[in-house]
Design a protein around this motif. Structure first.
Motif, short mmCIF file in Angstrom:
data_model
loop_
_atom_site.label_atom_id
_atom_site.label_comp_id
_atom_site.label_asym_id
_atom_site.label_seq_id
_atom_site.Cartn_x
_atom_site.Cartn_y
_atom_site.Cartn_z
N PHE A 109 0.80 -1.23 0.00
CA PHE A 109 0.00 0.00 0.00
C PHE A 109 0.83 1.29 0.00
O PHE A 109 0.27 2.37 -0.09
CB PHE A 109 -0.95 0.01 1.20
CG PHE A 109 -1.97 -1.07 1.15
CD1 PHE A 109 -3.00 -1.04 0.22
CD2 PHE A 109 -1.90 -2.15 2.02
CE1 PHE A 109 -3.95 -2.06 0.16
CE2 PHE A 109 -2.85 -3.17 1.98
CZ PHE A 109 -3.87 -3.12 1.04
N ARG A 110 2.14 1.17 0.09
CA ARG A 110 2.98 2.38 0.15
C ARG A 110 2.84 3.27 -1.07
O ARG A 110 2.95 4.49 -0.98
CB ARG A 110 4.45 1.99 0.36
CG ARG A 110 4.70 1.44 1.75
CD ARG A 110 6.13 1.01 1.95
NE ARG A 110 6.24 0.33 3.24
CZ ARG A 110 7.28 -0.36 3.63
NH1 ARG A 110 8.34 -0.47 2.84
NH2 ARG A 110 7.28 -0.96 4.81
N TRP A 111 2.57 2.66 -2.22
CA TRP A 111 2.46 3.44 -3.46
C TRP A 111 1.36 4.49 -3.39
O TRP A 111 1.42 5.51 -4.08
CB TRP A 111 2.23 2.50 -4.65
CG TRP A 111 0.93 1.75 -4.58
CD1 TRP A 111 0.72 0.55 -3.98
CD2 TRP A 111 -0.31 2.14 -5.13
NE1 TRP A 111 -0.60 0.17 -4.11
CE2 TRP A 111 -1.25 1.13 -4.82
CE3 TRP A 111 -0.74 3.25 -5.85
CZ2 TRP A 111 -2.59 1.19 -5.21
CZ3 TRP A 111 -2.07 3.32 -6.24
CH2 TRP A 111 -2.98 2.29 -5.92
N LEU A 112 0.37 4.28 -2.53
CA LEU A 112 -0.74 5.24 -2.42
C LEU A 112 -0.28 6.60 -1.94
O LEU A 112 -0.96 7.60 -2.17
CB LEU A 112 -1.81 4.70 -1.46
CG LEU A 112 -2.64 3.55 -1.99
CD1 LEU A 112 -3.43 2.91 -0.87
CD2 LEU A 112 -3.56 4.04 -3.10
N PHE A 113 0.85 6.66 -1.27
CA PHE A 113 1.34 7.91 -0.72
C PHE A 113 2.50 8.50 -1.54
O PHE A 113 3.14 9.45 -1.13
CB PHE A 113 1.76 7.72 0.74
CG PHE A 113 0.59 7.36 1.60
CD1 PHE A 113 -0.31 8.33 2.02
CD2 PHE A 113 0.36 6.04 1.96
CE1 PHE A 113 -1.41 8.00 2.80
CE2 PHE A 113 -0.75 5.70 2.75
CZ PHE A 113 -1.62 6.68 3.17
N GLU A 114 2.77 7.90 -2.70
CA GLU A 114 3.85 8.37 -3.55
C GLU A 114 3.27 9.06 -4.79
O GLU A 114 2.19 8.70 -5.26
CB GLU A 114 4.72 7.19 -3.98
CG GLU A 114 5.41 6.50 -2.81
CD GLU A 114 6.09 5.20 -3.18
OE1 GLU A 114 6.04 4.80 -4.37
OE2 GLU A 114 6.68 4.58 -2.29
N ALA A 115 4.01 10.03 -5.29
CA ALA A 115 3.59 10.70 -6.52
C ALA A 115 3.66 9.69 -7.66
O ALA A 115 4.52 8.82 -7.66
CB ALA A 115 4.51 11.88 -6.79
N PRO A 116 2.80 9.74 -8.62
CA PRO A 116 1.70 10.70 -8.79
C PRO A 116 0.40 10.24 -8.12
O PRO A 116 -0.60 10.93 -8.16
CB PRO A 116 1.52 10.75 -10.30
CG PRO A 116 1.81 9.34 -10.74
CD PRO A 116 2.94 8.87 -9.80
N TYR A 117 0.41 9.07 -7.50
CA TYR A 117 -0.83 8.51 -6.95
C TYR A 117 -1.40 9.29 -5.79
O TYR A 117 -2.60 9.38 -5.63
CB TYR A 117 -0.62 7.04 -6.55
CG TYR A 117 -0.09 6.22 -7.69
CD1 TYR A 117 -0.92 5.87 -8.75
CD2 TYR A 117 1.24 5.82 -7.72
CE1 TYR A 117 -0.43 5.14 -9.82
CE2 TYR A 117 1.73 5.10 -8.79
CZ TYR A 117 0.90 4.75 -9.84
OH TYR A 117 1.37 4.05 -10.89
N ALA A 118 -0.55 9.84 -4.96
CA ALA A 118 -1.03 10.59 -3.78
C ALA A 118 -1.98 11.70 -4.20
O ALA A 118 -2.96 11.97 -3.51
CB ALA A 118 0.15 11.15 -3.02
#
Length: 122
Positions: A109-118
């Motif tokens: 789930f870490r990708w949810l807080f990374e650009a561009p997803y955040a």
């Protein structure tokens, strides 16, 4: 998740380190319980300075918050945060938490807080 696998060992080390940094708990036992349960429910992360764990149960489409006691999880005080129907709803529910609410987030789930997803889920 199977003990002794490289993924288990990596996540176990991360969890123990974070729990020991924030809480006076049996971090080895708590980390083991969290990772062993990760086969039934998906571990999302540790919240509130390690006071609670956030999980996703795909069989009931629910996200739950469970308090962490000194040596176990407080299942009697588990509460449903959200009932979902799609993956996008799950991602939105997780991203509704400020990243600073988590002391640890599972790699899935870490990708949810990374650009561009955040920015997508704001």
């Amino acid at each position: 998740m199977m003990q002794g696998t490289p993924l288990f060992d990596t996540l176990f080390t991360e969890l123990v380190t974070e729990l020991e940094q924030y809480r006076d708990v049996d971090s080895v036992r708590i980390a083991t319980v969290l990772l062993e349960a990760d086969t039934r429910t998906q571990l999302i992360g540790l919240l509130d300075g390690g006071d609670a764990v956030l999980n996703y149960d795909s069989s009931t489409w629910t996200v739950t918050r469970t308090p962490i006691l000194a040596d176990s999880l407080d299942g009697a005080n588990t509460r449903v945060i959200d009932r979902l129907r799609t993956d996008e709803q799950l991602w939105r529910t997780i991203s509704d938490f400020d990243q600073d609410s988590f002391i640890w987030i599972h790699p899935r789930f870490r990708w949810l807080f990374e650009a561009p997803y955040a920015d997508v889920f704001d």
